[in-house]
Design a protein around this motif. Structure first.
Motif, mmCIF file in Angstrom:
data_model
loop_
_atom_site.group_PDB
_atom_site.id
_atom_site.type_symbol
_atom_site.label_atom_id
_atom_site.label_comp_id
_atom_site.label_asym_id
_atom_site.label_seq_id
_atom_site.Cartn_x
_atom_site.Cartn_y
_atom_site.Cartn_z
ATOM 1 N N VAL A 33 0.836 -1.199 0.000
ATOM 2 C CA VAL A 33 0.000 0.000 0.000
ATOM 3 C C VAL A 33 0.875 1.255 0.000
ATOM 4 O O VAL A 33 1.842 1.342 0.764
ATOM 5 N N ALA A 34 0.549 2.205 -0.850
ATOM 6 C CA ALA A 34 1.254 3.497 -0.836
ATOM 7 C C ALA A 34 0.281 4.591 -0.420
ATOM 8 O O ALA A 34 -0.793 4.737 -0.991
ATOM 9 N N LEU A 35 0.710 5.339 0.598
ATOM 10 C CA LEU A 35 -0.035 6.495 1.059
ATOM 11 C C LEU A 35 0.625 7.697 0.401
ATOM 12 O O LEU A 35 1.796 7.974 0.639
ATOM 13 N N VAL A 36 -0.107 8.363 -0.476
ATOM 14 C CA VAL A 36 0.482 9.435 -1.273
ATOM 15 C C VAL A 36 -0.151 10.759 -0.880
ATOM 16 O O VAL A 36 -1.373 10.849 -0.716
ATOM 17 N N PHE A 86 11.533 4.621 10.200
ATOM 18 C CA PHE A 86 11.498 6.073 10.038
ATOM 19 C C PHE A 86 12.245 6.503 8.787
ATOM 20 O O PHE A 86 13.045 5.767 8.220
ATOM 21 N N GLN A 87 11.984 7.732 8.412
ATOM 22 C CA GLN A 87 12.585 8.307 7.217
ATOM 23 C C GLN A 87 14.113 8.357 7.328
ATOM 24 O O GLN A 87 14.825 7.971 6.419
ATOM 25 N N PHE A 163 6.786 2.118 6.243
ATOM 26 C CA PHE A 163 7.987 2.891 5.880
ATOM 27 C C PHE A 163 7.605 4.326 5.576
ATOM 28 O O PHE A 163 6.896 4.605 4.604
ATOM 29 N N ASP A 164 8.109 5.242 6.402
ATOM 30 C CA ASP A 164 7.893 6.657 6.135
ATOM 31 C C ASP A 164 8.911 7.089 5.078
ATOM 32 O O ASP A 164 10.121 7.028 5.314
ATOM 33 N N GLU A 165 8.429 7.475 3.889
ATOM 34 C CA GLU A 165 9.311 7.957 2.813
ATOM 35 C C GLU A 165 10.560 7.078 2.635
ATOM 36 O O GLU A 165 11.674 7.546 2.857
ATOM 37 N N PRO A 166 10.380 5.815 2.215
ATOM 38 C CA PRO A 166 11.522 4.890 2.199
ATOM 39 C C PRO A 166 12.673 5.305 1.296
ATOM 40 O O PRO A 166 13.807 4.912 1.546
ATOM 41 N N THR A 167 12.417 6.101 0.266
ATOM 42 C CA THR A 167 13.498 6.412 -0.676
ATOM 43 C C THR A 167 14.005 7.847 -0.545
ATOM 44 O O THR A 167 14.898 8.242 -1.296
ATOM 45 N N ILE A 194 3.856 2.139 2.626
ATOM 46 C CA ILE A 194 4.843 3.220 2.532
ATOM 47 C C ILE A 194 4.107 4.566 2.422
ATOM 48 O O ILE A 194 2.959 4.622 1.989
ATOM 49 N N SER A 195 4.785 5.620 2.825
ATOM 50 C CA SER A 195 4.308 6.952 2.464
ATOM 51 C C SER A 195 5.278 7.509 1.440
ATOM 52 O O SER A 195 6.464 7.174 1.446
#
Ligand code: ADP
Ligand code: ADP
Length: 230
Positions: A33-36, A86-87, A163-167, A194-195
């Motif tokens: 799931v992506a939270l955008v 965390f990010q 995952f908060d902002e994984p990249t 992820i966000s």
């Protein structure tokens, strides 16, 4: 079924804005799931609802079909089952060696020595860092630190990884590797959330997208459905 369900959640920070203004979502077990949404949409606040770090002012949060109980014991269990990455890995990496860092959770759970060893070994091999046990984490690259932080969460054997902002702050090659790793983790019934504000990435990676803005859900569905309209 939803492994995580939130119904009509509202949350206002003390002396702050209303960060969630009636959010309802269901996360299906085993999904990606992506939270955008833009900065300030409420993504990290929602993540803190997922593992009981904060309690909604109104509405309910359920895990595994039952409403979360906000007792110390239930919350300890929930935080093991819903792992938050965390990010910035630097805030999550606390020990002088990779081994000790990844062992932190299992040690806290009171596992026996051999179970701790096994958990650390399995987690490090899952993130591609077998053999890094004795290395000081602070000398690793950004991508490697991220993997150490992920291994530390994996060692607790969570059902859901968030995952908060994984990249963010990773170069394109490391970002690609991390997203491939998340794909590998999204097996055996594990749920990955992820966000991101990277629409392209959400489109490519997720099987379910939730679009948020100003503390509300604007749209949700498959990437094709969600991004066709926005
Ligand atoms: P509705 O019940 O609103 O008609 P759905 O049955 O499609 O719509 O979805 C119900 C809930 O489950 C929604 O919150 C949706 O975001 C979520 N959901 C649906 N499919 C998935 C999936 N594959 N992964 C995660 N969540 C999902
Ligand atoms: P996102 O993760 O989507 O960037 P956040 O959940 O961090 O959004 O923030 C949602 C809103 O809550 C924003 O207006 C933000 O400024 C505010 N906020 C976030 N954390 C705090 C806090 N600790 N205290 C007060 N306000 C906060």
């Amino acid at each position: 079924e939803g492994i995580l369900e939130i119904q009509n959640a509202r949350y206002r920070y003390p002396h702050g804005p209303e960060a969630l203004r009636g959010v309802s979502i269901r996360i299906v077990q085993g999904s990606k799931v992506a939270l955008v949404g833009p900065n300030g949409a409420g993504k990290s606040t929602l993540f803190q609802l997922f593992n009981g770090m904060i309690r909604p002012d109104a509405g309910t949060v359920s895990f595994g079909g039952a409403p979360i109980e906000y007792t110390a014991r239930a919350l300890r269990d929930l935080r093991r089952r819903v792992g938050l990455v965390f990010q910035n890995p630097d805030v999550q990496i606390i020990a002088p060696t990779v081994y000790q860092d990844v062992a932190f959770g299992p040690v806290n759970l009171g596992l026996a020595r051999d179970a701790i060893d096994r958990a650390v070994r399995d987690a490090l091999s899952a993130v591609g860092l077998a053999g890094y046990e004795k290395r000081p984490p602070h000398h690793l690259s950004g991508g490697e630190k991220k993997r150490v932080a992920i291994a530390g969460i994996l060692a607790m054997e969570p059902d859901v990884l968030v995952f908060d902002e994984p990249t963010s702050s990773l170069d394109p090659a490391s970002s690609e590797e991390i997203m491939e790793l998340l794909d590998e983790l999204a097996t055996d019934g594990r749920t990955i959330i992820i966000s991101t504000h990277d629409v392209e990435l959400a489109y490519r990676w997720a099987d379910h997208v939730i679009l948020m803005e100003q503390g509300m859900v604007l749209a949700r569905g498959s990437p094709e459905e969600v991004f066709a309209d926005h």
